[in-house]
Design an enzyme around this catalytic site. Structure first.
Site, mmCIF file in Angstrom:
data_model
loop_
_atom_site.group_PDB
_atom_site.id
_atom_site.type_symbol
_atom_site.label_atom_id
_atom_site.label_comp_id
_atom_site.label_asym_id
_atom_site.label_seq_id
_atom_site.Cartn_x
_atom_site.Cartn_y
_atom_site.Cartn_z
ATOM 1 N N GLY A 139 24.517 61.026 -11.528
ATOM 2 C CA GLY A 139 25.066 61.770 -10.411
ATOM 3 C C GLY A 139 24.105 62.789 -9.833
ATOM 4 O O GLY A 139 24.081 63.017 -8.618
ATOM 5 N N ASN A 150 35.264 69.420 -11.231
ATOM 6 C CA ASN A 150 35.086 69.090 -12.648
ATOM 7 C C ASN A 150 35.637 70.148 -13.593
ATOM 8 O O ASN A 150 35.944 69.843 -14.742
ATOM 9 C CB ASN A 150 33.597 68.866 -12.943
ATOM 10 N N GLN A 194 33.789 63.044 -10.931
ATOM 11 C CA GLN A 194 34.895 63.368 -11.824
ATOM 12 C C GLN A 194 36.159 62.573 -11.497
ATOM 13 O O GLN A 194 36.993 62.335 -12.368
ATOM 14 C CB GLN A 194 35.198 64.867 -11.760
ATOM 15 N N SER A 222 29.129 58.282 -11.185
ATOM 16 C CA SER A 222 28.424 58.322 -12.469
ATOM 17 C C SER A 222 29.159 57.471 -13.483
ATOM 18 O O SER A 222 30.397 57.459 -13.522
ATOM 19 C CB SER A 222 28.317 59.766 -12.966
ATOM 20 N N HIS A 246 29.046 57.500 -16.999
ATOM 21 C CA HIS A 246 29.516 57.990 -18.298
ATOM 22 C C HIS A 246 30.842 58.738 -18.222
ATOM 23 O O HIS A 246 31.437 59.038 -19.253
ATOM 24 C CB HIS A 246 28.443 58.850 -18.978
ATOM 25 N N THR A 277 11.543 50.376 -11.510
ATOM 26 C CA THR A 277 12.080 49.166 -12.137
ATOM 27 C C THR A 277 13.570 49.330 -12.423
ATOM 28 O O THR A 277 13.999 50.329 -12.995
ATOM 29 C CB THR A 277 11.343 48.863 -13.458
ATOM 30 N N CYS A 308 27.199 70.679 -18.044
ATOM 31 C CA CYS A 308 25.831 70.856 -17.557
ATOM 32 C C CYS A 308 25.397 72.316 -17.590
ATOM 33 O O CYS A 308 24.221 72.621 -17.452
ATOM 34 C CB CYS A 308 25.713 70.307 -16.138
#
Length: 387
Positions: free
Chosen positions: A80, A147, A175, A195, A197, A233, A322
């Site tokens: 994100g 969040n 979120q 995102s 996860h 890549t 974070c």
């Protein structure tokens, strides 16, 4: 959670959701194929590379389907934060209006790229004040759901009021993904951050939705990957994991599963207010994600509550993961409550589809004792029972 409370209780899904077993199995399958040479770099023309490309595009289709986007509008990123920085980079040195409670990944990205930014104020519950947005903004960035509070912002109303041919809308849906229904066509936005996860996918992979025919400038340049929109890549393994998590969310109606979690969240909220004096709720009752509850306790520091709960096998947070290690008060709570003490004394519970009523019962068996102990140790004078 077992009946004897011997297993840990995880209530920090907003920080990261546990990796889904189907995602783990998919990634192990891809790793085995990579180890045996069955798949290779998706940019390669030989057969192993083309098999890799097929896997990559299938993942893109699954992510796109979850938000009703066209696969060509989905750009895979490292997460994100990169997606947010990409949007900020597109509008460098332009006029940007951004909500005061955005994730730091967007707030700091904007502040570092333009001096022409305005923070949109929010009310007591974190809802943006639409009338305070400058009408000459080149970009308006407001997250779909906060969040820390769970507040679901009025994005459709924002688009109806401010979207023009020269003004573009970005929303960070990191979120909200998998918790509430998301349709980029209905929202009418131009850019959206995602995102993996947060929905049981792997860490290190995200995506940026970019509506067709809107301004774009790559953040990372070099090769021609992602249709020349993001060089590097392709991370086939993580993209496949993201795609599998998105497929699981679609196939299993994850939004409906999370809607059932709301009653556990509400039970926790009501019991805290009824059983713990001097507590107040920071999350709104309505238009809120079904799994998030942010609470403040007078004269009880959030970090201390977190550590005491951890000793009881309960994982929660004091806000954004974070910002862990940052002792400054939450900018989100400061924007809504304008009180550093309230901000320092806040914690966030974020439930998941595996959360049970037994988990909530155990939390309420230990939390009142912890708060009473901390308040007894504090030199701060208690002011009121609760809101």
């Amino acid at each position: 959670m077992s009946e004897d409370n011997s297993e840990p209780i995880y209530l920090d899904y907003a920080a990261t959701a546990p990796l889904l077993s189907v995602v783990k199995n998919k990634m192990l399958e891809i790793m085995e194929m990579q180890a045996t040479g069955q798949v290779s770099n998706p940019s390669s023309l030989y057969s192993a590379g083309q098999r890799g490309k097929e896997i990559l595009e299938e993942a893109r289709q699954n992510v796109a389907k979850l938000v009703n986007a066209d696969p060509s509008e989905i750009i895979f990123t490292s997460g994100g934060s990169e997606a947010n920085n990409t949007v900020a980079n597109i509008f460098s040195d332009q006029k940007i209006a951004i909500s005061a409670i955005e994730h730091p990944a967007m707030l700091e990205a904007v502040k570092s790229r333009t001096h022409q930014y305005v923070e949109i104020p929010v009310d007591r519950w974190g809802f943006i004040e639409l009338v305070k947005i400058p009408k000459d903004s080149d970009l308006i960035s407001v997250m779909l759901a906060n969040n820390e509070l769970g507040t679901i912002e009025p994005i459709s109303a924002l688009v109806d009021t401010y979207k023009t041919k020269s003004s573009f809308i970005h929303t960070d849906a990191t979120q909200a993904l998998g918790k509430i229904h998301i349709d980029v066509r209905q929202l009418g936005i131009d850019y959206m951050t995602l995102s993996a996860h947060k929905i049981g996918g792997p860490v290190g992979i995200g995506a940026l939705y970019v509506k067709k025919d809107v301004p774009y400038r790559p953040l990372i340049i070099g090769g021609g990957q992602e249709r020349r929109r993001r060089a590097g890549t392709s991370n086939l393994l993580l993209a496949a994991g993201f795609g599998e998590a998105a497929k699981w969310a679609w196939d299993n109606w994850s939004c409906k599963q999370y809607a059932k979690v709301a009653h556990l969240r509400d039970r926790l909220r009501d019991r805290i207010l009824n059983e713990i004096p001097y507590s107040s709720i920071n999350s709104p009752n309505n238009n809120c994600l079904p799994n998030i509850l942010n609470v403040s306790f007078q004269a009880a520091e959030g970090e201390s509550i977190q550590l005491y709960l951890d000793l009881e096998g309960i994982s929660i947070s004091t806000g954004s993961a974070c910002a862990a290690g940052d002792l400054s008060p939450s900018h989100v709570i400061m924007a809504t409550r304008h009180d550093a003490e309230v901000a320092h004394n806040s914690i966030r519970f974020s439930l998941g589809t595996n959360t049970t009523s037994t988990d909530i019962e155990h939390v309420m068996n230990v939390l009142p004792k912890i708060i009473k102990k901390l308040q007894g140790m504090s030199t701060i004078k208690l002011k009121e029972r609760h809101e």
